[in-house]
Design an enzyme around this catalytic site. Structure first.
Site, mmCIF file in Angstrom:
data_model
loop_
_atom_site.group_PDB
_atom_site.id
_atom_site.type_symbol
_atom_site.label_atom_id
_atom_site.label_comp_id
_atom_site.label_asym_id
_atom_site.label_seq_id
_atom_site.Cartn_x
_atom_site.Cartn_y
_atom_site.Cartn_z
ATOM 1 N N SER A 329 -9.395 -25.252 -16.974
ATOM 2 C CA SER A 329 -9.969 -26.102 -17.993
ATOM 3 C C SER A 329 -11.402 -26.495 -17.694
ATOM 4 O O SER A 329 -12.306 -25.688 -17.787
ATOM 5 C CB SER A 329 -9.081 -27.320 -18.158
ATOM 6 O OG SER A 329 -9.090 -27.742 -19.476
ATOM 7 N N ASP A 340 -22.453 -17.391 -16.834
ATOM 8 C CA ASP A 340 -23.248 -16.933 -17.968
ATOM 9 C C ASP A 340 -24.740 -17.154 -17.756
ATOM 10 O O ASP A 340 -25.568 -16.405 -18.283
ATOM 11 C CB ASP A 340 -22.789 -17.630 -19.253
ATOM 12 C CG ASP A 340 -21.479 -17.061 -19.791
ATOM 13 O OD1 ASP A 340 -20.878 -16.218 -19.103
ATOM 14 O OD2 ASP A 340 -21.057 -17.460 -20.896
ATOM 15 N N LYS A 354 -7.338 -21.436 -19.162
ATOM 16 C CA LYS A 354 -6.991 -22.473 -20.120
ATOM 17 C C LYS A 354 -8.201 -22.764 -20.986
ATOM 18 O O LYS A 354 -9.132 -23.424 -20.576
ATOM 19 C CB LYS A 354 -6.561 -23.735 -19.387
ATOM 20 C CG LYS A 354 -6.041 -24.810 -20.315
ATOM 21 C CD LYS A 354 -4.727 -24.384 -20.918
ATOM 22 C CE LYS A 354 -4.112 -25.452 -21.807
ATOM 23 N NZ LYS A 354 -4.904 -25.756 -22.972
#
Length: 432
Positions: A329, A340, A354
């Site tokens: 999460s 990224d 998740k």
């Protein structure tokens, strides 16, 4: 947790993280978050939005009208209730039957992250969010399929550690309750209790033929979410156990203190971090990342909400981030953003996976609901739900130190930390 804040968390209703051969054992000092006695990470690896206000139990919300319970359904419910009362071998409580109907409605969704909570369960949720409770100081996980409850770690200086409970212990009974007979969020209400009172736990331990019985005295436990230390070669280590209300402030303080000690490179440890508060991970990433998108969510109508980092501050340090299968999460939001932006190297094993968000809404009768309402996406648009995030360097966990109750955790004997140190020592300063 305050109304209006968002929260995220990993694995089985708080108290999570399994410690098997591929994971760290209980560290000597704090790591983690969970449910059974610990804290703010409530709800199974999921992002949670806390909405302001209480909602009535009427049949229409935001223009959506529901007429599920017509006269024929009401008649059948009454017939079934009459049969239960007439023939069930035990007395049936009307209130419990009614609450069961509400819970069944959410169970029918087939979504492990959506649920109905009674007033008592909602109150317990709020206590968990405070990061302070009267319990025993252990982190628990519950397997989805078997309902088996495992102690993931014990906090240093807490009743659990003093009593001799260890990471990897299977909880078989709490008092006279079969630990596998209920959800973890409910089970922990039987572990918590008045300070100085005792709770009986029956434990199954690997390598032992008979179960052990522990009577553990409850105490008030404060749960830290950030730990830090200086390693060699000007490398600092910051462990984020969970993203709680004070995590961002504590993280920034830890980084600044390590920089005063000469830190020029940093390891951020998210292993076994089940998540926590959504706003918290956003604050931490805003401190770390340059200006740009951090994460965004989308609901079923395509409504998009973005979280961004401003240009005010960024952490310009070579960085390694440790992850594993229990990093979930909020931890995955963190890892996804670092990946990224190519802002650090991810080391360890694939994360939990998740990538959905829950909304918690208190109702007018003081009960509450938790409902999956959106997906979240990394800055480059990936939803990692069910897939997780792959590390840049895959390395299964091994520990060469002493593994026994009360032993301090030695990070210099942790192979994933050692690999992070090696990567940072060889870091190309032109990378960023």
């Amino acid at each position: 947790m305050e109304q209006g804040q968002k929260e995220n968390s990993n694995l089985q209703e708080t108290e999570i993280v399994e410690l098997k051969s591929g994971h760290r054992f209980s560290k000597g000092f704090f790591t983690g978050v969970a449910v059974t006695l610990c804290v703010a990470a409530l709800f199974a690896a999921a992002g949670i939005f806390w909405l302001q206000g209480r909602f009535s139990t009427g049949g229409s919300y935001e223009g959506v009208s529901a007429n599920l319970v017509d006269s024929s359904v009401r008649s059948k419910i009454n017939d079934l209730t009459a049969l239960i009362k007439a023939y069930y071998m035990e007395d049936a409580d009307d209130e419990e039957l009614t609450e069961g109907l509400y819970k069944g409605l959410f169970a029918s969704l087939g979504d492990p992250y959506s649920a109905y909570y009674t007033e008592e369960e909602y109150e317990e949720m709020m206590i968990s969010a405070s990061a302070q409770y009267s319990g025993i100081g252990a982190v628990l996980q519950q397997e989805r399929d078997t309902m088996q409850v495992t102690i993931v770690k014990t906090y240093e200086g807490t009743p659990a550690q003093d009593a001799g409970l260890k990471a990897g212990d299977l909880v078989m009974q709490v008092g006279d309750i079969d630990a596998r007979s209920m959800e973890l969020s409910e089970l922990v209400t039987h572990i918590r209790g008045k300070e100085n009172s005792k709770v009986r736990l029956v434990i199954s331990r690997e390598g032992e033929f008979e179960n052990r019985e522990f009577k553990v005295k409850r105490a008030t436990v404060d749960v830290p979410t950030v730990e830090s230390s200086m390693m060699k070669d000007e490398i600092g280590l910051v462990v984020i156990n969970e993203f709680g209300k004070a995590t961002a402030e504590d993280f920034i303080h830890a980084v600044e203190e390590l920089q005063k000690q000469g830190m020029r490179k940093i390891i951020i440890d998210l292993r076994d971090n089940p998540g926590g508060m959504y706003d918290s991970v956003i604050e931490v990433l805003d401190y770390i990342l340059p200006e740009g998108l951090i994460v965004y969510t989308e609901d079923k109508y395509g409504n998009r909400q973005e979280e961004v980092s401003d240009a005010e501050h960024y952490l310009d340090l070579p960085m390694a981030v440790l992850i594993n299968g229990n990093s979930a999460s909020c931890s995955e939001i963190f890892a996804g953003a670092i990946r990224d932006y190519d802002y650090g190297v991810l080391i360890g094993t694939k994360t939990y996976g998740k990538g959905v968000v829950q909304t918690v809404r208190p109702l007018s009768d003081n009960s509450a609901i938790k409902l999956t309402t959106a997906k979240y996406f990394t800055p480059k648009g990936e939803n990692i739900h069910g897939t997780g995030i792959e590390p840049d360097i895959e390395l299964k966990y091994k520990y060469a130190g002493e593994i026994k109750a009360g032993a301090s955790y030695d990070y210099t004997k942790d192979n994933q930390v050692k690999r992070a140190i090696r990567e940072l020592k060889n870091w190309d300063d032109t990378k960023k």
